[in-house]
Design an enzyme around this catalytic site. Structure first.
Site, short mmCIF file in Angstrom:
data_model
loop_
_atom_site.label_atom_id
_atom_site.label_comp_id
_atom_site.label_asym_id
_atom_site.label_seq_id
_atom_site.Cartn_x
_atom_site.Cartn_y
_atom_site.Cartn_z
N MET A 199 -7.78 2.67 9.69
CA MET A 199 -7.01 1.53 9.17
C MET A 199 -6.01 1.03 10.20
O MET A 199 -6.00 1.47 11.34
CB MET A 199 -6.29 1.95 7.89
N GLN A 245 -6.54 8.28 4.78
CA GLN A 245 -5.41 8.19 5.73
C GLN A 245 -4.06 7.98 5.03
O GLN A 245 -3.02 8.20 5.61
CB GLN A 245 -5.64 7.01 6.68
N ARG A 246 -4.10 7.50 3.80
CA ARG A 246 -2.84 7.21 3.09
C ARG A 246 -2.49 8.28 2.07
O ARG A 246 -1.41 8.23 1.47
CB ARG A 246 -2.95 5.87 2.36
N HIS A 267 -8.96 5.30 2.67
CA HIS A 267 -7.69 5.66 2.02
C HIS A 267 -7.31 7.13 2.17
O HIS A 267 -6.19 7.50 1.80
CB HIS A 267 -7.73 5.24 0.55
N ARG A 292 -24.76 13.22 19.51
CA ARG A 292 -24.63 11.92 18.87
C ARG A 292 -23.41 11.15 19.35
O ARG A 292 -22.45 11.73 19.82
CB ARG A 292 -24.47 12.09 17.35
N THR A 323 4.98 1.92 6.21
CA THR A 323 3.56 1.58 6.33
C THR A 323 2.88 2.56 7.28
O THR A 323 3.45 2.92 8.32
CB THR A 323 3.29 0.14 6.84
N ILE A 324 1.66 2.94 6.93
CA ILE A 324 0.91 3.79 7.86
C ILE A 324 0.55 2.98 9.11
O ILE A 324 0.26 3.56 10.15
CB ILE A 324 -0.38 4.37 7.23
N ASP A 325 0.57 1.64 9.01
CA ASP A 325 0.12 0.80 10.14
C ASP A 325 1.11 0.79 11.30
O ASP A 325 0.73 0.43 12.42
CB ASP A 325 -0.09 -0.65 9.68
N ARG A 373 -4.82 -2.51 9.79
CA ARG A 373 -4.78 -3.98 9.66
C ARG A 373 -4.86 -4.65 11.04
O ARG A 373 -5.79 -4.36 11.76
CB ARG A 373 -3.52 -4.41 8.91
N GLU A 413 -9.91 -0.98 12.11
CA GLU A 413 -10.59 -1.90 11.18
C GLU A 413 -10.40 -3.36 11.57
O GLU A 413 -11.24 -4.21 11.27
CB GLU A 413 -10.07 -1.68 9.75
N ARG A 453 0.56 -4.92 -4.94
CA ARG A 453 0.73 -5.97 -3.93
C ARG A 453 1.16 -7.28 -4.59
O ARG A 453 0.76 -8.37 -4.17
CB ARG A 453 -0.57 -6.14 -3.15
N ASP A 470 3.42 -1.25 11.99
CA ASP A 470 3.43 -2.59 12.63
C ASP A 470 4.67 -3.40 12.30
O ASP A 470 4.68 -4.61 12.51
CB ASP A 470 2.16 -3.36 12.23
N ASP A 502 5.79 -5.28 5.75
CA ASP A 502 6.20 -6.66 6.02
C ASP A 502 6.10 -7.56 4.78
O ASP A 502 6.95 -8.43 4.57
CB ASP A 502 5.42 -7.26 7.20
N GLY A 550 0.84 -1.21 0.00
CA GLY A 550 0.00 0.00 0.00
C GLY A 550 0.87 1.25 0.00
O GLY A 550 1.91 1.27 0.65
O1 F6P Z 1 -1.21 -1.70 5.12
C1 F6P Z 1 -1.73 -0.44 4.86
C2 F6P Z 1 -3.21 -0.51 4.68
O2 F6P Z 1 -3.69 0.79 4.44
C3 F6P Z 1 -3.97 -1.16 5.83
O3 F6P Z 1 -4.13 -0.30 6.92
C4 F6P Z 1 -5.25 -1.55 5.15
O4 F6P Z 1 -5.87 -2.64 5.78
C5 F6P Z 1 -4.79 -1.92 3.77
O5 F6P Z 1 -3.55 -1.29 3.57
C6 F6P Z 1 -5.74 -1.54 2.68
O6 F6P Z 1 -5.25 -2.04 1.50
P1 F6P Z 1 -5.77 -1.64 0.06
O7 F6P Z 1 -5.22 -0.29 -0.27
O8 F6P Z 1 -5.21 -2.70 -0.82
O9 F6P Z 1 -7.26 -1.62 0.11
#
Ligand code: F6P
Length: 418
Positions: free
Chosen positions: A169, A275-276, A273, A162, A125-127, A171, A222, A72, A129, A103, A10
């Site tokens: 995101m 977030q990315r 997305h 509310r 990675t934004i994650d 993962r 998520e 990917r 991890d 990873d 990603g």
């Molecule tokens: O690994 C980065 C990430 O943005 C995860 O947070 C998310 O689950 C995944 O990629 C989403 O992947 P795609 O862009 O293939 O939908």
């Protein structure tokens, strides 16, 4: 030397900053030349590349995405995929490869290193991890985007009384959720590392409303899991070439469950997305630049099979195998931080917090033994201590409160502060 660069998995803000830094230092200080392989490992499997020189990297520092594009693609899942990668490197006279990825991308780099390829990794990675490093670049930008979104959601949640569920995101790791949840002042933060009991989430929200805060913000990763249900909430059963399902959708499910249990109007925001995308923060631009410089230096020190990493505030190198062995999950210290700033529903239940309950038995006057006399305000029960000792069960209804949607705000305002 001739050095190949690719970006896989990603995309994430800061990829271009890494490429730029490596090309600049390699060109200015080592007389290197570069080739960019396109669309991650696909570029090596299919021999797709572009010239990468100082002109190609001019002006890309603040740009999101990646000028090399990404995918990917997993060569290990294709017939002779890894050998095709090696053949492409030979054909392009590449001496060493810099693989920028998470990873999955770096697990392929590890396999190629085991086959003799001179490869260096950069953690993206934004994650956040990846093991072996304190931070991956892209994470800070994602956290800032989510924090701003939470701030915005706050004002509209407050205006409407509310509950707002913000799905983020990450993962299988809760780093984005926990950082942005803390930074944005969320009332409930749910992460994959700790499956959650939705009844307790509802009780916590009721407790907050019971002390006069008529809106709540819930941040859910998520990959978070309902304790009572098996598995993850996914968008489809399909898996990518690295075996990952597409996560997403827990926000809506959770919002329904919260509304059903509390009666409070609940909405969901799925940031996805966003977030990315876009420009990296200054922190990520600096970190990505340092990673790019670290990677090119590692190539010239022949530190192959390793990844540039941040430890403390130093760029070091760690074995790719260490970085890709296991994912890095949210640690206890961060969980303790959240515990420290949020209400403890179990403790409050015993210690006597004012809690908003709907308990039909009590409303008709037959108080369960041991419970103090309830006060009823405008149809909402204000219950004192829920039990005289730990373990006395409190009845928290799992049904909606019995008043109309439009009346909720008015009724909520009738609840006194504790
Ligand atoms: O690994 C980065 C990430 O943005 C995860 O947070 C998310 O689950 C995944 O990629 C989403 O992947 P795609 O862009 O293939 O939908």
């Amino acid at each position: 030397m001739k050095i190949g660069i690719l970006t896989g998995g990603g995309d994430c803000p800061g990829l271009n900053a890494v490429i730029r830094a490596a090309v600049r230092k390699g060109s200015f200080h080592y007389d290197d030349t570069f080739v960019g392989f396109l669309e991650g490992w696909r570029g090596l499997v299919e021999d797709k590349s572009m010239q990468l020189d100082l002109q190609a990297v001019a002006g890309i520092l603040p740009r999101g995405g990646t000028i090399l594009r990404t995918s990917r693609t997993n060569p290990a899942k294709k017939p002779d995929g890894l050998d095709k990668c090696i053949a492409t490197l030979k054909k392009n006279n590449v001496d060493a490869l810099i693989a920028i990825g998470g990873d999955d991308t770096l697990s392929v780099a590890t396999k190629l290193y085991d086959k003799g390829v001179k490869v260096v990794g950069v953690p993206k990675t934004i994650d956040n991890d990846l093991s072996g490093t304190d931070f991956t670049f892209g994470f800070d930008t994602a956290v800032n985007i989510v924090t701003e979104a939470i701030d915005r959601v706050h004002t509209t949640a407050e205006a409407h009384n509310r509950v707002m569920v913000v799905e983020v995101m990450g993962r299988d790791a809760g780093w984005i959720a926990i950082y942005s949840g803390i930074a944005g002042g969320a009332d409930v933060i749910l992460i994959p590392e700790q499956p959650f009991d939705v009844d307790k989430v509802a009780a916590k929200i009721r407790m907050r409303h019971g002390r006069g805060r008529y809106f709540s913000i819930v941040v859910v990763a998520e990959g978070a899991k309902f304790a009572a249900k098996d598995g993850l909430v996914t968008q489809s059963g399909e898996k990518d070439e690295f075996g990952h399902a597409r996560l997403g959708g827990i926000g809506n499910t959770l919002a329904q469950e919260i509304e059903r249990r509390t009666g409070f109007e609940t909405r969901t925001v799925v940031l996805g997305h966003i977030q990315r995308g876009g420009s990296p923060t200054a922190f990520d631009r600096v970190l990505a630049t340092r990673y790019g410089l670290g990677a090119i230096d590692m190539v010239h020190r022949s530190e192959f099979g390793r990844m540039a990493a941040l430890r403390g505030n130093k760029i070091i190198s760690v074995a790719l195998a260490e970085a890709t062995g296991t994912n890095r999950r949210v640690d206890q210290e961060m969980m303790d931080a959240v515990f420290g700033i949020l209400e403890d529903v179990e403790k409050e239940a015993v210690a006597g917090a004012v809690l908003v309950l709907r308990c039909p038995a009590v409303l008709t006057g037959s108080s369960p033994s041991g419970f103090p006399k309830p006060a009823i305000h405008d149809g909402v029960l204000l219950q004192g201590p829920m039990g005289t000792s730990a373990g006395v069960p409190a009845t928290i209804s799992q049904e909606p409160l019995p008043f109309a949607q439009e009346d909720r705000g008015k009724r909520a305002r009738g609840i006194r502060e504790d």
